[in-house]
Design a protein around this motif. Structure first.
Motif, mmCIF file in Angstrom:
data_model
loop_
_atom_site.group_PDB
_atom_site.id
_atom_site.type_symbol
_atom_site.label_atom_id
_atom_site.label_comp_id
_atom_site.label_asym_id
_atom_site.label_seq_id
_atom_site.Cartn_x
_atom_site.Cartn_y
_atom_site.Cartn_z
ATOM 1 N N TYR A 41 14.890 43.153 16.619
ATOM 2 C CA TYR A 41 15.074 41.696 16.627
ATOM 3 C C TYR A 41 16.273 41.171 16.102
ATOM 4 N N GLN A 42 16.813 41.821 14.809
ATOM 5 C CA GLN A 42 17.919 41.472 14.441
ATOM 6 C C GLN A 42 19.245 41.616 15.239
ATOM 7 N N PHE A 43 19.137 42.577 16.027
ATOM 8 C CA PHE A 43 20.091 42.873 17.072
ATOM 9 C C PHE A 43 19.791 41.696 17.980
ATOM 10 N N ILE A 44 18.998 41.417 18.519
ATOM 11 C CA ILE A 44 18.805 40.481 19.434
ATOM 12 C C ILE A 44 19.276 39.057 18.906
ATOM 13 N N ARG A 45 18.927 38.883 17.823
ATOM 14 C CA ARG A 45 19.286 37.465 17.074
ATOM 15 C C ARG A 45 20.800 37.445 16.719
ATOM 16 N N THR A 46 21.496 38.494 16.878
ATOM 17 C CA THR A 46 23.045 38.752 16.662
ATOM 18 C C THR A 46 23.536 37.943 18.009
ATOM 19 N N LEU A 47 22.880 38.714 19.070
ATOM 20 C CA LEU A 47 23.238 38.363 20.504
ATOM 21 C C LEU A 47 23.101 36.805 20.688
ATOM 22 N N ILE A 48 22.047 36.091 20.316
ATOM 23 C CA ILE A 48 21.555 35.014 20.584
ATOM 24 C C ILE A 48 22.840 34.002 19.863
ATOM 25 N N ARG A 49 22.980 34.551 18.436
ATOM 26 C CA ARG A 49 23.966 33.531 17.843
ATOM 27 C C ARG A 49 25.293 33.505 18.409
ATOM 28 N N SER A 50 25.808 34.535 19.158
ATOM 29 C CA SER A 50 26.971 34.747 19.828
ATOM 30 C C SER A 50 27.046 33.790 21.101
ATOM 31 N N GLN A 51 25.752 33.296 21.492
ATOM 32 C CA GLN A 51 25.638 32.587 22.831
ATOM 33 C C GLN A 51 24.878 31.445 22.553
ATOM 34 N N LYS A 52 24.804 30.913 21.213
ATOM 35 C CA LYS A 52 23.833 29.638 20.842
ATOM 36 C C LYS A 52 24.272 28.399 21.840
ATOM 37 N N ARG A 53 25.503 28.316 22.040
ATOM 38 C CA ARG A 53 25.754 26.791 22.799
ATOM 39 C C ARG A 53 25.088 27.074 24.244
ATOM 40 N N LEU A 54 24.997 28.169 25.062
ATOM 41 C CA LEU A 54 24.560 28.317 26.370
ATOM 42 C C LEU A 54 23.042 28.316 26.350
ATOM 43 N N ILE A 55 22.457 28.950 24.941
ATOM 44 C CA ILE A 55 21.278 28.964 25.061
ATOM 45 C C ILE A 55 20.318 27.593 24.616
ATOM 46 N N ALA A 56 21.433 26.875 23.961
ATOM 47 C CA ALA A 56 20.822 25.624 23.567
ATOM 48 C C ALA A 56 20.692 24.661 24.752
ATOM 49 N N LEU A 57 21.701 24.812 25.730
ATOM 50 C CA LEU A 57 21.680 24.204 26.993
ATOM 51 C C LEU A 57 20.528 24.581 27.721
ATOM 52 N N THR A 58 20.444 25.924 27.856
ATOM 53 C CA THR A 58 19.420 26.296 28.712
ATOM 54 C C THR A 58 18.009 25.842 28.370
ATOM 55 N N LEU A 59 17.731 26.010 26.960
ATOM 56 C CA LEU A 59 16.458 25.425 26.479
ATOM 57 C C LEU A 59 16.283 24.059 26.550
ATOM 58 N N GLY A 60 17.310 23.442 26.203
ATOM 59 C CA GLY A 60 17.370 21.810 26.437
ATOM 60 C C GLY A 60 17.111 21.368 27.897
ATOM 61 N N LEU A 61 17.767 21.960 28.800
ATOM 62 C CA LEU A 61 17.238 21.589 30.445
ATOM 63 C C LEU A 61 15.770 21.997 30.645
ATOM 64 N N SER A 62 15.317 22.842 30.078
ATOM 65 C CA SER A 62 13.956 23.534 30.025
ATOM 66 C C SER A 62 13.048 22.564 29.427
ATOM 67 N N LEU A 63 13.685 21.928 28.218
ATOM 68 C CA LEU A 63 12.639 20.941 27.377
ATOM 69 C C LEU A 63 12.710 19.559 28.543
ATOM 70 N N ALA A 64 13.785 19.210 29.161
ATOM 71 C CA ALA A 64 13.588 18.056 29.733
ATOM 72 C C ALA A 64 12.868 18.220 30.989
ATOM 73 N N ALA A 65 12.978 19.377 31.760
ATOM 74 C CA ALA A 65 12.322 19.832 33.024
ATOM 75 C C ALA A 65 10.858 19.552 32.680
ATOM 76 N N GLY A 66 10.272 20.380 31.523
ATOM 77 C CA GLY A 66 8.813 20.155 31.250
ATOM 78 C C GLY A 66 8.545 18.782 30.832
ATOM 79 N N LEU A 67 9.320 17.781 30.263
ATOM 80 C CA LEU A 67 8.866 16.462 30.135
ATOM 81 C C LEU A 67 8.703 15.710 31.350
#
Length: 512
Positions: free
Chosen positions: A12-38
């Motif tokens: 999971y530490q390894f996965i978190r490292t990968l997530i941090r390297s793509q945090k902007r794209l991940i934030a965009l993906t989750l933001g779109l998901s949140l908006a779609a859910g609302l």
């Protein structure tokens, strides 16, 4: 148990490292998901208001979209129920189209995220192979390394699945909020139903992970075995052992496919099982709703329909969430393998270069009490070896097979470091020198030549840039290779095949 916990933590530490390297794209993906859910919740809420309006019930100002409730209340004097109903239905469709657009954006960003992570991990694995010390990398079978590379896509799939978990949780939160707004008591019963869906597949989740671990190990061994046989295909033909090889491959393959089949079978069972539990639970909910509202069923019909619609969407999301969890458990063992490879516990497995520059040899080379073991459990290949090679001298190492001649050459090239003792160049330990500068001063012709599936020209100049053709031809003439190279179909541009299989033994030695 401790090792398993440590493996999970590091993974999971390894996965978190990968997530941090793509945090902007991940934030965009989750933001779109949140908006779609609302917007999903907004669509359902508007449909409920439309049903209330159709029945002439305008007391909906408690709806979370309070401005919509006030609009409905204000419209009761000017719009008939049918007209207001049509308006709200059209509004719900528009909002749903917006939600669909957000969902499309989410899927596109997820695909980009998966591609980036796959590229990142692929390059990390190849870079790790290059960064390992020669002593360490030679302990891996080629098939194991190719397995690690091929499993890079599993990590991108894992992260995509984690993203889908967050998406599902967003939708589930929206659905639960709507259910609580409609009926607090029935939502508590619904929570029990959802819990039953998860409990009914708990054994499957645990079993899938166990089988996936077996599959990951057997697949790695199978790939290593097959690649090894392909590399030794000449010997296999000479010894006429094709049937023996096929029997061994078949046995290993059946073991691998059996573990995969068991895992897939459990995953296949999980979906219908959860759906059956969900249908039974939904039927129970219908009975409860009918029993508690039978005297007011007509009056509460919009609420009941809205509740059941939201409940079914909630159940489907929970089933999907559970299936994602099962898929994550299937992928996790492969991630543990890659994580262990990329982050070895023993840092000595990585090659460490020296810092001192090397220009040229001034005095000579000294082996001082050098001992070397390929493995701690084996006898030393050489022990307490000491000798000196003055600059300008010619030296031959002579001895029986296994005496350590190749080991001395490998130590001199710093493919290995001594277990004990020192190798000194002009009094400086070889480990302290920049190895690239040292090796660039050495010419090596191996017993087993290695060629790449490139042209003769590219093999001769491999790793070099901006080399004039005249220099290439000059080197070939010195090695007495120019004449036969010129006779090849495309001369210096002839592709010689993997490991130079299109060349004779003598030609390979001269080009090497």
């Amino acid at each position: 148990m401790t090792n398993e916990y440590e493996d999970k933590r590091q993974a999971y530490q390894f996965i978190r490292t990968l997530i941090r390297s793509q945090k902007r794209l991940i934030a965009l993906t989750l933001g779109l998901s949140l908006a779609a859910g609302l917007f999903e919740g907004g669509t359902i809420g508007i449909l409920f208001v439309a049903l209330k309006a159709l029945t002439g019930d305008y007391t909906v100002t408690q709806f979370p979209l309070d401005s919509l409730g006030r609009f409905v209340d204000l419209s009761q004097d000017t719009w008939p129920p049918s007209r207001l109903f049509l308006f709200l239905i059209i509004l719900a469709v528009v909002i749903q189209l917006i939600r669909s657009g957000l969902e499309i954006g989410n899927r596109i960003s997820s695909l980009h995220l998966k591609a980036r992570i796959h590229t990142d991990i692929y390059l990390r694995i190849v870079n790790q192979i290059m960064a390992l010390s020669y002593a360490r990398v030679t302990r891996y079978r080629t098939g194991e390394l190719t397995t690690y590379i091929s499993h890079g896509r599993d990590i991108s799939t894992f992260l995509q699945s984690v993203s889908q978990v967050f998406i599902s949780l967003i939708y589930i939160s929206v659905y639960f909020s709507l259910l609580f707004w409609l009926s607090f008591q029935l939502t508590l019963i619904t929570s029990v139903l959802i819990l039953l869906v998860f409990v009914s597949t708990w054994h499957i989740v645990v079993r899938v992970k166990h089988l996936a671990t077996e599959h990951a190990t057997s697949l790695k061994n199978l790939n290593a075995q097959v690649v090894e046989y392909i590399q030794g295909i000449r010997l296999i033909h000479l010894l006429v052992t094709q049937k023996h090889v096929m029997h061994r491959v078949q046995t290993s393959f059946l073991e691998t496919i059996l573990s995969r089949l068991k895992s897939n079978r459990l995953q296949g069972i999980s979906g219908p099982l959860m759906e059956s539990v969900a249908i039974a639970g939904l039927a129970a909910m219908l009975i409860v709703i009918f029993w508690t509202t039978q005297n007011q069923l007509e009056e509460l019909l919009p609420n009941v329909l809205a509740f059941l619609f939201i409940l079914w969407r909630l159940i489907l999301r929970n089933i999907k969430l559970r299936q994602i969890q099962i898929r994550l458990n299937h992928i996790t063992p492969f991630i543990n393998q890659i994580q262990a490879f990329l982050h070895p516990r023993d840092s000595s497995e990585l090659f460490t270069d020296g810092q001192r520059p090397f220009k040229q040899l001034q005095h000579g080379i000294i082996f001082k009490d050098v001992t070397f073991q390929y493995d701690e459990s084996e006898q030393p290949a050489i022990a307490n070896l000491s000798f000196e090679i003055p600059r300008g001298s010619m030296v031959a190492l002579v001895g029986t097979s296994g005496a350590g001649k190749t080991t001395v050459a490998n130590l001199l090239l710093r493919l290995y470091d001594p277990t004990q003792g020192n190798i000194l160049l002009d009094g400086i330990d070889l480990r302290d020198l920049q190895v690239g500068q040292w090796r660039n001063r050495i010419g090596v012709v191996n017993q087993d030549e290695m060629f790449f599936n490139l042209s003769v020209r590219e093999n001769i100049t491999f790793g070099l840039t901006d080399i004039e053709d005249s220099k290439i031809v000059e080197a070939a003439r010195i090695a007495q290779a120019h004449d036969f190279i010129e006779q090849m179909p495309a001369g210096y541009d002839t592709v010689i095949g993997e490991k130079g299989y299109r060349l004779s033994g003598g030609q390979r030695q001269r080009i090497a």
